[in-house]
Write a protein that holds these residues in place. Structure first.
Motif, PDB file in Angstrom:
ATOM      1  N   ARG A 253       0.152 -10.494   0.875  1.00 53.76           N
ATOM      2  CA  ARG A 253       1.174  -9.647   1.498  1.00 53.76           C
ATOM      3  C   ARG A 253       1.241  -8.292   0.807  1.00 53.76           C
ATOM      4  O   ARG A 253       1.325  -7.246   1.460  1.00 53.76           O
ATOM      5  CB  ARG A 253       2.536 -10.341   1.431  1.00 53.76           C
ATOM      6  CG  ARG A 253       3.691  -9.484   1.965  1.00 53.76           C
ATOM      7  CD  ARG A 253       4.976 -10.288   2.025  1.00 53.76           C
ATOM      8  NE  ARG A 253       5.268 -10.910   0.752  1.00 53.76           N
ATOM      9  CZ  ARG A 253       5.894 -12.077   0.621  1.00 53.76           C
ATOM     10  NH1 ARG A 253       6.296 -12.742   1.684  1.00 53.76           N
ATOM     11  NH2 ARG A 253       6.137 -12.585  -0.575  1.00 53.76           N
ATOM     12  N   HIS A 254       1.206  -8.311  -0.508  1.00 54.18           N
ATOM     13  CA  HIS A 254       1.248  -7.061  -1.276  1.00 54.18           C
ATOM     14  C   HIS A 254       0.061  -6.175  -0.923  1.00 54.18           C
ATOM     15  O   HIS A 254       0.204  -4.965  -0.706  1.00 54.18           O
ATOM     16  CB  HIS A 254       1.249  -7.398  -2.768  1.00 54.18           C
ATOM     17  CG  HIS A 254       1.434  -6.207  -3.656  1.00 54.18           C
ATOM     18  ND1 HIS A 254       0.376  -5.561  -4.264  1.00 54.18           N
ATOM     19  CD2 HIS A 254       2.555  -5.542  -4.047  1.00 54.18           C
ATOM     20  CE1 HIS A 254       0.823  -4.557  -4.988  1.00 54.18           C
ATOM     21  NE2 HIS A 254       2.139  -4.524  -4.879  1.00 54.18           N
ATOM     22  N   HIS A 255      -1.119  -6.779  -0.843  1.00 54.99           N
ATOM     23  CA  HIS A 255      -2.327  -6.023  -0.468  1.00 54.99           C
ATOM     24  C   HIS A 255      -2.197  -5.478   0.942  1.00 54.99           C
ATOM     25  O   HIS A 255      -2.560  -4.321   1.204  1.00 54.99           O
ATOM     26  CB  HIS A 255      -3.556  -6.929  -0.582  1.00 54.99           C
ATOM     27  CG  HIS A 255      -4.810  -6.284  -0.074  1.00 54.99           C
ATOM     28  ND1 HIS A 255      -5.522  -5.346  -0.796  1.00 54.99           N
ATOM     29  CD2 HIS A 255      -5.478  -6.435   1.118  1.00 54.99           C
ATOM     30  CE1 HIS A 255      -6.570  -4.947  -0.091  1.00 54.99           C
ATOM     31  NE2 HIS A 255      -6.564  -5.588   1.071  1.00 54.99           N
ATOM     32  N   ALA A 256      -1.697  -6.289   1.864  1.00 56.50           N
ATOM     33  CA  ALA A 256      -1.584  -5.871   3.260  1.00 56.50           C
ATOM     34  C   ALA A 256      -0.619  -4.693   3.407  1.00 56.50           C
ATOM     35  O   ALA A 256      -0.899  -3.742   4.152  1.00 56.50           O
ATOM     36  CB  ALA A 256      -1.132  -7.041   4.124  1.00 56.50           C
ATOM     37  N   LEU A 257       0.509  -4.742   2.720  1.00 56.85           N
ATOM     38  CA  LEU A 257       1.479  -3.656   2.810  1.00 56.85           C
ATOM     39  C   LEU A 257       0.870  -2.343   2.333  1.00 56.85           C
ATOM     40  O   LEU A 257       1.014  -1.298   2.984  1.00 56.85           O
ATOM     41  CB  LEU A 257       2.723  -3.990   1.982  1.00 56.85           C
ATOM     42  CG  LEU A 257       3.612  -5.127   2.490  1.00 56.85           C
ATOM     43  CD1 LEU A 257       4.716  -5.431   1.482  1.00 56.85           C
ATOM     44  CD2 LEU A 257       4.209  -4.807   3.844  1.00 56.85           C
TER      45      LEU A 257
END
Length: 248
Positions: free
Chosen positions: A84-88
């Motif tokens: 999720r952190h990477h996607a954001l």
């Protein structure tokens, strides 16, 4: 154990914020990457409506997970945090590129006493002659440490996370314009994150792209949060209990 009344209050207050339901407005297209898989959609709807998600079981960390599954949203071993952190950050970087603003993720060479780097840096000035430095974080609306605040005021967990980010990067704020992109698992955003995304959407539109670019960006960020939630909750099951386990 978390208070069911507090959880429901936090959920209802979060649902009243427009950004928390941005994923509901996204066109479900596999070609555009805006289609939620079955598990992600089921969990996203259940979290929003306060429905049961799973049977009571023990998380891989050993803690007891109740039928709502909220433990997975704040478990330090949950599988959805890093994707999720990477996607954001990837979505923010792509939006910057669309706005013709060169940027880099995890910029090297910035002075930090603990060796950690912020998530992104624009390579040209963003405002007032200074480059933009951002750092993203997603905190659980329903974590015991946040529930007292989120049950009273929607977004309080995100705002608290934003304040902590400002403290963390105090040494860099005299050289850069720092913005914490703080969001919650319920889909609520901190005030600075909302302002940044609105500004970025306007800049994208000013480059000749669709005037709804800001809305589309918000939808994709909202989808990334929901996918991370689903991965985190499904990650509480042990090996061999899910499609990604040993029994496949």
């Amino acid at each position: 154990m978390e208070s069911s009344i507090g959880v429901d209050l936090a959920r209802v207050r979060a649902s009243s914020k427009p950004e928390s339901g941005s994923w509901l407005h996204a066109l479900p297209s596999p070609q555009m990457g805006t289609l939620l898989d079955d598990d992600s959609l089921r969990i996203a709807v259940a979290l929003r409506l306060g429905c049961d998600i799973c049977e009571q079981h023990h998380c891989i960390c050993g803690a007891l997970v109740d039928s709502r599954g909220h433990h997975g949203l704040s478990c330090p071993k949950c599988a959805g945090r890093f994707p999720r952190h990477h996607a954001l950050n990837d979505l923010i970087k792509r939006a910057m590129v669309m706005a013709n603003i060169p940027c880099v993720l995890e910029p090297p060479g910035l002075s930090r006493t603990d060796g950690k780097r912020p998530d992104g840096l624009t390579l040209v000035p963003w405002e007032r002659g200074r480059s933009l430095l951002w750092d993203a974080t997603c905190v659980s609306t329903f974590a015991a440490s946040h529930l007292a605040g989120t049950a009273r005021v929607a977004g309080s967990a995100a705002e608290n996370a934003a304040r902590l980010k400002h403290q963390k990067y105090t040494d860099l704020k005299n050289r850069y314009l720092f913005v914490p992109v703080a969001v919650e698992t319920s889909g609520v955003w901190g005030g600075e994150a909302k302002a940044l995304i609105r500004d970025l959407g306007r800049r994208i539109a000013s480059r000749g792209h669709d005037r709804r670019s800001g809305s589309y960006l918000a939808q994709r960020l909202s989808l990334a949060i929901q996918r991370g939630n689903a991965a985190s909750i499904m990650g509480t099951f042990g090996p061999g209990m899910t499609r990604g386990g040993l029994l496949d």
